[in-house]
Enzyme design. Structure first.
Site, short mmCIF file in Angstrom:
data_model
loop_
_atom_site.label_atom_id
_atom_site.label_comp_id
_atom_site.label_asym_id
_atom_site.label_seq_id
_atom_site.Cartn_x
_atom_site.Cartn_y
_atom_site.Cartn_z
N GLU A 88 81.11 -11.64 64.24
CA GLU A 88 80.90 -11.20 62.85
C GLU A 88 79.59 -10.44 62.73
O GLU A 88 78.79 -10.37 63.67
CB GLU A 88 80.83 -12.45 61.95
CG GLU A 88 79.65 -13.36 62.31
CD GLU A 88 79.51 -14.59 61.43
OE1 GLU A 88 80.54 -15.13 60.98
OE2 GLU A 88 78.36 -15.02 61.21
N HIS A 129 76.67 -9.22 59.25
CA HIS A 129 76.32 -9.37 57.84
C HIS A 129 74.91 -8.85 57.62
O HIS A 129 74.17 -8.59 58.59
CB HIS A 129 76.42 -10.84 57.40
CG HIS A 129 76.03 -11.82 58.48
ND1 HIS A 129 74.74 -11.92 58.94
CD2 HIS A 129 76.76 -12.70 59.22
CE1 HIS A 129 74.69 -12.84 59.90
NE2 HIS A 129 75.91 -13.32 60.10
N HIS A 139 77.54 -10.28 66.38
CA HIS A 139 77.05 -11.40 67.19
C HIS A 139 78.13 -12.45 67.39
O HIS A 139 79.00 -12.62 66.54
CB HIS A 139 75.79 -12.03 66.58
CG HIS A 139 75.97 -12.48 65.15
ND1 HIS A 139 75.97 -11.60 64.10
CD2 HIS A 139 76.14 -13.71 64.62
CE1 HIS A 139 76.13 -12.27 62.97
NE2 HIS A 139 76.25 -13.56 63.25
N CYS A 154 70.06 -22.78 63.77
CA CYS A 154 70.18 -21.44 63.20
C CYS A 154 69.62 -21.46 61.78
O CYS A 154 70.13 -22.19 60.93
CB CYS A 154 71.63 -20.97 63.19
SG CYS A 154 71.84 -19.35 62.42
MN MN Z 1 76.44 -14.96 61.57
#
Ligand code: MN
Length: 154
Positions: free
Chosen positions: A68, A70, A108, A122
């Site tokens: 994905e 973003h 990623h 994360c």
């Molecule tokens: Mn992500």
């Protein structure tokens, strides 16, 4: 011991490594995005007052997160096991306590090694956009790079 203003605990222990008292295991994603064997735990959230969330993701042996991208960025610190990640067009082997920066709008994906899990912290901002999945055209462009082609799982 809790903060009287927020009732948040001042310290959270681990009954076993990588499992924190009172922090539940969550589904990684529930929007139908493709992934394999990933769990999520929110360690710090909006209530902690920094405008960030710190999550712990654990990818089972052979598993992978969603490919994905973003607008928001990720700051990632592997803390368990071994694996690898794609960031843009680069693939990196991951060991505990490495640092990974996922810049804005960068493709990623994280994978665990076949024989062990990959657990990583994360950090993201609390306010953030939703991830975007690759279109067929995006995949065509990604797969034009042999290294990326071999790495990605969709
Ligand atoms: Mn992500």
């Amino acid at each position: 011991m809790t903060d009287p203003e927020t009732s948040l605990p001042l310290h959270v222990g681990q009954p076993e490594p990588f499992r924190w008292e009172g922090i539940q295991e969550l589904t990684y994603k529930e929007d139908g995005s493709p992934f394999r064997d990933v769990t999520r735990r929110v360690l710090f959230d909006a209530g902690h007052g920094q405008g960030v969330q710190v999550r712990y993701f654990e990818v089972g042996p052979g598993g992978h997160t969603t490919l994905e991208r973003h607008e928001h960025t990720h700051s990632v610190i592997p803390i368990r096991g071994r694996g690898a990640c794609l960031v843009g067009t680069e693939v990196f082997a991951l060991e505990p306590h490495d640092l990974v920066h996922v810049p804005t709008w960068t493709w990623h994906q994280f994978r665990a090694d076949p024989d062990q899990p990959l657990g990583f912290l994360c950090t993201v901002t609390v306010e953030r956009d939703r991830p975007v999945l690759p279109t067929p055209r995006d995949l065509e462009l990604l797969r034009a790079d042999p290294l990326v082609d071999r790495f990605i799982r969709v």
